[in-house]
Design a protein around this motif. Sequence first.
Motif, PDB file in Angstrom:
ATOM      1  N   MET A 139       0.455  -7.400  -4.627  1.00  0.00           N
ATOM      2  CA  MET A 139       0.407  -5.954  -5.137  1.00  0.00           C
ATOM      3  C   MET A 139       0.396  -5.133  -3.641  1.00  0.00           C
ATOM      4  N   SER A 168       8.866   5.647   2.370  1.00  0.00           N
ATOM      5  CA  SER A 168       9.620   6.491   1.034  1.00  0.00           C
ATOM      6  C   SER A 168       9.656   8.147   1.130  1.00  0.00           C
ATOM      7  N   LYS A 188      13.021  10.239   1.477  1.00  0.00           N
ATOM      8  CA  LYS A 188      13.561  10.877   0.127  1.00  0.00           C
ATOM      9  C   LYS A 188      12.728  12.152   0.054  1.00  0.00           C
ATOM     10  N   ARG A 230       9.492  13.692  -3.696  1.00  0.00           N
ATOM     11  CA  ARG A 230      10.131  13.051  -4.871  1.00  0.00           C
ATOM     12  C   ARG A 230      10.287  11.417  -4.685  1.00  0.00           C
ATOM     13  N   GLY A 231      10.127  11.049  -3.631  1.00  0.00           N
ATOM     14  CA  GLY A 231      10.515   9.770  -3.534  1.00  0.00           C
ATOM     15  C   GLY A 231       9.093   8.890  -3.355  1.00  0.00           C
ATOM     16  N   LEU A 232       7.975   9.866  -3.772  1.00  0.00           N
ATOM     17  CA  LEU A 232       6.683   9.005  -3.852  1.00  0.00           C
ATOM     18  C   LEU A 232       6.423   8.318  -5.215  1.00  0.00           C
ATOM     19  N   ARG A 233       6.330   7.028  -5.478  1.00  0.00           N
ATOM     20  CA  ARG A 233       6.244   6.436  -6.898  1.00  0.00           C
ATOM     21  C   ARG A 233       5.050   6.999  -7.565  1.00  0.00           C
ATOM     22  N   PRO A 234       5.015   6.948  -8.859  1.00  0.00           N
ATOM     23  CA  PRO A 234       3.877   7.481  -9.429  1.00  0.00           C
ATOM     24  C   PRO A 234       2.696   6.865  -9.226  1.00  0.00           C
ATOM     25  N   THR A 235       2.761   5.485  -9.187  1.00  0.00           N
ATOM     26  CA  THR A 235       1.455   4.743  -8.826  1.00  0.00           C
ATOM     27  C   THR A 235       1.114   4.644  -7.330  1.00  0.00           C
ATOM     28  N   PRO A 272      -2.817   5.588  -7.088  1.00  0.00           N
ATOM     29  CA  PRO A 272      -3.967   4.481  -7.221  1.00  0.00           C
ATOM     30  C   PRO A 272      -3.665   3.222  -6.134  1.00  0.00           C
ATOM     31  N   ARG A 273      -2.237   2.916  -5.997  1.00  0.00           N
ATOM     32  CA  ARG A 273      -1.986   1.921  -5.068  1.00  0.00           C
ATOM     33  C   ARG A 273      -2.683   2.134  -3.604  1.00  0.00           C
TER      34      ARG A 273
END
Lengths: 422, 85
Positions: A81, A133, A137, A140-145, A148-149
Amino acid sequence: MSHQSPETSTLTRRRVVVTGMGIASALGIDEETVWQNLLAGRTGIGPLRSLDASEFKVGIGAEVPEGLVEEKLKTLRRRPMDRALDLAIVAAQDALVQSGLISGEPPYEEQDAAVIMGTGVGSAQNHYAAFTSLFEKGPRGLRPTSLPRCMFNAISAGLTLQYKLTGANYMVVSACTSAANAIGTAYRMIRDGYADTVVTGGSDAFFDRFAFGVWNNIGALSRIADPQKACRPFAIDREGTVLGEGAGVLVLESAEKATERGARIRGEILGYGESSDATHLTSPSPIGQARAMRMALKEANLRPDEIGLINTHGTGTKGNDSCESQSIRDVFGDSTDAVPVVANKSYFGHTLGASGALESISALLSIERGEAPPNLNLENPDPECRLNLVGSKPVSIKRAPAMKNSFGFGGGNGVLILGPGD
Amino acid sequence: MSDQSKEETIIAQLRGILEESSTSEYDWDSFGPQTTIESLGLDSLTILDLLYDIEEVIGIHLEAKEVLNVTTLREITALLIENGA
């Protein structure tokens, strides 16, 4: 005075023991392999595997042997992870199994244990992925998680989730002093009755282009290309440190609880001292370091001549090793020459926020097994570093408390006094 | 393309996404439309990542509230077909 000295404490002071130790390092991920590598003088430093070295001034580092972490994660029904979290998960599993608090594979039952971990750069792998990212991008290229990651406490929180630990969880972030500060904090929590069990230590992984890149450019890394020879703590021809990834995890418990459970006591935390130099962001001060050493000795109620081993911060940089030698001599005075001194970073690499934990485990193993590992690449000790440095062969040591030093950028100093177990 | 072959294509895409991003071990040989969200170890947080990846790979934007009560991949596939996949 902000520090409450042992004499003035109104709290009941409990003994704090070590009942589990776990390692994820370039020397291996199990205690016996790591110990044998230390005794044999085998370094974990090698050519970089996880980065394209041609981009950097330095092409070496201490990486966990390929595939070990991934294999271990599989047995825990996990996939990678974030490298720092993954290393911590692997190290914590061994520590918790050894302590008897969990057995084997998940699922685990909930238990009241806190998690206090140290880190220098936190979830660096996820930070790098998120920034890459973002630049490619846009937002908007940022993952939703991503949030927390990327949070620094993803490491301590991840340990609570994996092992169902329901006490407090938080991170101590103080560069290379992080793990010593985390262990010191955990020790105080148990000593003063705020917790019975704390899973503690440190984890760091920084073989990404940003974290490794900034270290390359500050000039603290050795430019010696040969991995066997690059890290040379206390040698006159030392040129800098070498980075390493890793995690060290200790299970600390009140002696009362450990005895009640019938746990094997592997060691004890006898004292802890901490200070800040308040002089420079990156250059160390012998005054601040000595203050932390004296505080730790005072708390352990020990004289310097009662210390049987010093496991130094010993980075292999010009500045650190001279300064640390001076501060040790200031504190130990006439007894300096009688205390064997080791530096482990020529083995593990400098694991930053994990170094205080990995090297504390090494010191505890030394006390337990009565031997101190050799110092690598110390053919020509620096006359400015007038210490009783262990040579190229292991030496026998007496069963006595050890001092573990950790010092960090930011001027923080953390010193632990570690004692024998059963 | 029939709905069945569309479903097969989407399931293959979902497998690719989840194999890449999952942090839990899973028996991928049994992966199919009947696979439950729960068995994949997805929760309310990680399913947001799945929706993000679906938009990246398949090009269809699903709102979180649309998948709130979904239990299997077949239902997600149906939603994607409904939205033009």
